[in-house]
Design a protein around this motif. Sequence first.
Motif, PDB file in Angstrom:
ATOM      1  N   PHE A  14     -13.436  51.575 124.044  1.00  0.00           N
ATOM      2  CA  PHE A  14     -12.297  52.480 124.195  1.00  0.00           C
ATOM      3  C   PHE A  14     -12.673  53.757 124.937  1.00  0.00           C
ATOM      4  CE2 PHE A  14     -10.903  49.885 120.582  1.00  0.00           C
ATOM      5  CZ  PHE A  14      -9.616  49.578 120.984  1.00  0.00           C
ATOM      6  N   VAL A  15     -13.967  54.076 125.005  1.00  0.00           N
ATOM      7  CA  VAL A  15     -14.390  55.271 125.737  1.00  0.00           C
ATOM      8  C   VAL A  15     -14.085  55.142 127.223  1.00  0.00           C
ATOM      9  CG1 VAL A  15     -16.347  56.718 126.379  1.00  0.00           C
ATOM     10  CG2 VAL A  15     -16.133  55.889 124.027  1.00  0.00           C
ATOM     11  N   PRO A  16     -14.584  54.114 127.918  1.00  0.00           N
ATOM     12  CA  PRO A  16     -14.211  54.001 129.346  1.00  0.00           C
ATOM     13  C   PRO A  16     -12.727  53.738 129.554  1.00  0.00           C
ATOM     14  CG  PRO A  16     -15.433  52.048 128.621  1.00  0.00           C
ATOM     15  CD  PRO A  16     -15.541  53.062 127.534  1.00  0.00           C
ATOM     16  N   ILE A  17     -12.096  53.044 128.589  1.00  0.00           N
ATOM     17  CA  ILE A  17     -10.659  52.776 128.735  1.00  0.00           C
ATOM     18  C   ILE A  17      -9.871  54.079 128.781  1.00  0.00           C
ATOM     19  CG2 ILE A  17      -8.625  51.878 127.531  1.00  0.00           C
ATOM     20  CD1 ILE A  17     -10.291  49.533 126.596  1.00  0.00           C
ATOM     21  N   CYS A  18     -10.167  54.986 127.839  1.00  0.00           N
ATOM     22  CA  CYS A  18      -9.404  56.248 127.814  1.00  0.00           C
ATOM     23  C   CYS A  18      -9.726  57.109 129.035  1.00  0.00           C
ATOM     24  CB  CYS A  18      -9.678  57.005 126.513  1.00  0.00           C
ATOM     25  SG  CYS A  18     -11.238  57.915 126.446  1.00  0.00           S
ATOM     26  N   LEU A  19     -10.975  57.059 129.519  1.00  0.00           N
ATOM     27  CA  LEU A  19     -11.350  57.848 130.699  1.00  0.00           C
ATOM     28  C   LEU A  19     -10.650  57.325 131.945  1.00  0.00           C
ATOM     29  CD1 LEU A  19     -15.188  58.349 130.067  1.00  0.00           C
ATOM     30  CD2 LEU A  19     -13.348  60.004 129.715  1.00  0.00           C
ATOM     31  N   VAL A  20     -10.528  56.003 132.047  1.00  0.00           N
ATOM     32  CA  VAL A  20      -9.835  55.412 133.203  1.00  0.00           C
ATOM     33  C   VAL A  20      -8.342  55.694 133.131  1.00  0.00           C
ATOM     34  CG1 VAL A  20      -9.214  53.237 134.311  1.00  0.00           C
ATOM     35  CG2 VAL A  20     -11.570  53.622 133.573  1.00  0.00           C
ATOM     36  N   LEU A  21      -7.750  55.512 131.959  1.00  0.00           N
ATOM     37  CA  LEU A  21      -6.315  55.744 131.804  1.00  0.00           C
ATOM     38  C   LEU A  21      -5.933  57.185 132.091  1.00  0.00           C
ATOM     39  CD1 LEU A  21      -5.424  53.653 128.601  1.00  0.00           C
ATOM     40  CD2 LEU A  21      -4.982  53.085 130.993  1.00  0.00           C
ATOM     41  N   SER A  22      -6.852  58.105 131.793  1.00  0.00           N
ATOM     42  CA  SER A  22      -6.561  59.527 132.026  1.00  0.00           C
ATOM     43  C   SER A  22      -6.413  59.837 133.508  1.00  0.00           C
ATOM     44  CB  SER A  22      -7.668  60.402 131.418  1.00  0.00           C
ATOM     45  OG  SER A  22      -8.892  60.216 132.099  1.00  0.00           O
ATOM     46  N   ARG A  23      -6.963  58.962 134.365  1.00  0.00           N
ATOM     47  CA  ARG A  23      -6.876  59.164 135.811  1.00  0.00           C
ATOM     48  C   ARG A  23      -5.683  58.427 136.413  1.00  0.00           C
ATOM     49  NH1 ARG A  23     -10.292  63.326 137.180  1.00  0.00           N
ATOM     50  NH2 ARG A  23     -12.273  63.123 136.033  1.00  0.00           N
ATOM     51  N   MET A  24      -4.979  57.684 135.588  1.00  0.00           N
ATOM     52  CA  MET A  24      -3.856  56.884 136.077  1.00  0.00           C
ATOM     53  C   MET A  24      -2.541  57.472 135.570  1.00  0.00           C
ATOM     54  SD  MET A  24      -5.573  53.158 135.298  1.00  0.00           S
ATOM     55  CE  MET A  24      -4.137  52.261 135.911  1.00  0.00           C
ATOM     56  N   ILE A 228     -22.239  64.733 124.391  1.00  0.00           N
ATOM     57  CA  ILE A 228     -21.708  65.008 125.732  1.00  0.00           C
ATOM     58  C   ILE A 228     -20.531  64.086 126.044  1.00  0.00           C
ATOM     59  CG2 ILE A 228     -22.238  64.897 128.196  1.00  0.00           C
ATOM     60  CD1 ILE A 228     -25.082  65.809 127.487  1.00  0.00           C
ATOM     61  N   VAL A 229     -20.683  62.798 125.708  1.00  0.00           N
ATOM     62  CA  VAL A 229     -19.576  61.852 125.922  1.00  0.00           C
ATOM     63  C   VAL A 229     -18.359  62.281 125.105  1.00  0.00           C
ATOM     64  CG1 VAL A 229     -18.820  59.464 125.624  1.00  0.00           C
ATOM     65  CG2 VAL A 229     -21.135  59.946 126.450  1.00  0.00           C
ATOM     66  N   LEU A 230     -18.608  62.727 123.878  1.00  0.00           N
ATOM     67  CA  LEU A 230     -17.516  63.183 123.023  1.00  0.00           C
ATOM     68  C   LEU A 230     -16.782  64.363 123.648  1.00  0.00           C
ATOM     69  CD1 LEU A 230     -15.967  63.006 120.356  1.00  0.00           C
ATOM     70  CD2 LEU A 230     -17.714  64.449 119.315  1.00  0.00           C
ATOM     71  N   LEU A 231     -17.503  65.219 124.343  1.00  0.00           N
ATOM     72  CA  LEU A 231     -16.866  66.346 125.026  1.00  0.00           C
ATOM     73  C   LEU A 231     -15.868  65.854 126.062  1.00  0.00           C
ATOM     74  CD1 LEU A 231     -19.819  68.868 125.564  1.00  0.00           C
ATOM     75  CD2 LEU A 231     -17.694  69.317 124.327  1.00  0.00           C
ATOM     76  N   PHE A 232     -16.258  64.852 126.863  1.00  0.00           N
ATOM     77  CA  PHE A 232     -15.359  64.319 127.885  1.00  0.00           C
ATOM     78  C   PHE A 232     -14.134  63.659 127.246  1.00  0.00           C
ATOM     79  CE2 PHE A 232     -19.289  64.509 130.440  1.00  0.00           C
ATOM     80  CZ  PHE A 232     -18.800  65.137 131.578  1.00  0.00           C
ATOM     81  N   VAL A 233     -14.367  62.883 126.188  1.00  0.00           N
ATOM     82  CA  VAL A 233     -13.253  62.221 125.516  1.00  0.00           C
ATOM     83  C   VAL A 233     -12.324  63.256 124.880  1.00  0.00           C
ATOM     84  CG1 VAL A 233     -12.627  60.625 123.660  1.00  0.00           C
ATOM     85  CG2 VAL A 233     -14.589  60.126 125.110  1.00  0.00           C
ATOM     86  N   SER A 234     -12.908  64.329 124.341  1.00  0.00           N
ATOM     87  CA  SER A 234     -12.097  65.393 123.745  1.00  0.00           C
ATOM     88  C   SER A 234     -11.215  66.063 124.792  1.00  0.00           C
ATOM     89  CB  SER A 234     -13.002  66.427 123.066  1.00  0.00           C
ATOM     90  OG  SER A 234     -13.753  65.847 122.032  1.00  0.00           O
ATOM     91  N   GLU A 235     -11.768  66.230 125.997  1.00  0.00           N
ATOM     92  CA  GLU A 235     -10.971  66.795 127.092  1.00  0.00           C
ATOM     93  C   GLU A 235      -9.761  65.911 127.374  1.00  0.00           C
ATOM     94  OE1 GLU A 235     -11.183  69.498 128.859  1.00  0.00           O
ATOM     95  OE2 GLU A 235     -13.204  70.310 128.604  1.00  0.00           O
ATOM     96  N   VAL A 236      -9.985  64.593 127.400  1.00  0.00           N
ATOM     97  CA  VAL A 236      -8.884  63.661 127.636  1.00  0.00           C
ATOM     98  C   VAL A 236      -7.868  63.748 126.495  1.00  0.00           C
ATOM     99  CG1 VAL A 236      -8.260  61.225 127.860  1.00  0.00           C
ATOM    100  CG2 VAL A 236     -10.323  62.098 128.979  1.00  0.00           C
ATOM    101  N   LEU A 237      -8.369  63.795 125.260  1.00  0.00           N
ATOM    102  CA  LEU A 237      -7.485  63.874 124.093  1.00  0.00           C
ATOM    103  C   LEU A 237      -6.601  65.102 124.157  1.00  0.00           C
ATOM    104  CD1 LEU A 237      -6.962  62.581 121.161  1.00  0.00           C
ATOM    105  CD2 LEU A 237      -8.404  64.450 120.360  1.00  0.00           C
ATOM    106  N   VAL A 238      -7.193  66.250 124.469  1.00  0.00           N
ATOM    107  CA  VAL A 238      -6.444  67.506 124.467  1.00  0.00           C
ATOM    108  C   VAL A 238      -5.454  67.558 125.626  1.00  0.00           C
ATOM    109  CG1 VAL A 238      -6.656  70.008 124.750  1.00  0.00           C
ATOM    110  CG2 VAL A 238      -8.237  68.788 123.248  1.00  0.00           C
ATOM    111  N   SER A 239      -5.883  67.133 126.822  1.00  0.00           N
ATOM    112  CA  SER A 239      -4.977  67.175 127.970  1.00  0.00           C
ATOM    113  C   SER A 239      -3.796  66.224 127.779  1.00  0.00           C
ATOM    114  CB  SER A 239      -5.730  66.822 129.253  1.00  0.00           C
ATOM    115  OG  SER A 239      -6.265  65.513 129.187  1.00  0.00           O
TER     116      SER A 239
END
Length: 369
Positions: A14-24, A228-239
């Motif tokens: 789910f980590v790469p999934i949420c990162l990819v979806l955030s760009r779409m 560090i990965v959690l930081l990126f995922v948190s950014e996606v969560l908050v945005s």
Amino acid sequence: MSRKDAFLLRMLIFVPICLVLSRMNVNPLIVFIMAGVAIIPLAAWIANFTEAISTRIGPTFGGLLNATFGNATEMIVSVVALQAGLIEVVKASLMGSIMANLLLGLGFALFLGGLHTPDKSFQLNTENLGTVARVNASLLNLVVVFLLAPTAIEITSISLHMETTNGFSYISSALMLICYILMLFFSMKTHSYLYGVEEDAEPESYGSEARGLYKLKLHIGLLLGTTIVLLFVSEVLVSSLEKAIATTGVSELFTGVILIPMFGAAVEIITCGICGSKNKVELASSVAIGSSLQIAMFVTPILVFAGLMIGKPMNLDFDNFTVMGLCIAVLMTNSVKTDRRANWLEGILLLITYVMLAAAFFLHPTLVG
């Protein structure tokens, strides 16, 4: 590799999934849910590596590491949200995490533990654990006092400047940090014998599978990498959270108190459920109440001072309705522990209380000071 580790590894997808979806161009609510689910395995691995490091650096420093890093997920997500200006959501999520730990975590533990002994109440505390329970109950009451004070000042004042509330919050935050340090000194030094829990190689012990698998340096590296990965995922969560609130009509209050803690506190809730299913309710109680106290007395004051440093001032003047919910959670938690015994019905009462509060927060559309 244990089934638990294998499950956590699969959930990392789910980590790469949420990162990819955030760009779409995807519905922000879906992105928010995917990011929230991605946080669960990351939080579990952070807990694993923290526990593994703790076992190698000794009980004193290990206990201190656990005490300061035990709620790293809530801390990281809150700092990211605070920097984005979602101050009210941060406040609500802190209180929501405490309520989820106390009512859901302990509720599941008491219910599942009670099912194993349906013919009689099971012992919740030994003599030492009874003393610890009284100390924890007093600390929970102290947290309520600290959080009620700004509301009392606001209600009893004809005119109150924000600078006054902020100043009082800084003083209260410093006092809570002092209380937290004293609690650590009490539990790790002067009265450590009261907190002696047998070392357990069961799945509910966060780092049990990780011990001995990696060297200390690798543990530290994995902990930092996961953070560090959690930081990126948190950014996606908050945005995605900001967009989801704007497009779905879900209130900030319900999102902060109910939805975000479902992800951030998921590890503690699942752990409590596992403990309860093994009839280790005293361990579940330690996890649920210990995590709640850490959020209230360590994470919250740190965020108050962090907000001051980054120019996003946050005070302890929480929403009155949220404080009321916390008071109900503490009252119910202390009520099921006063007789030092518990059963499945008391677990159900805690769970029903949480459902009632969730419905109330869902129907309460706005944050009112």
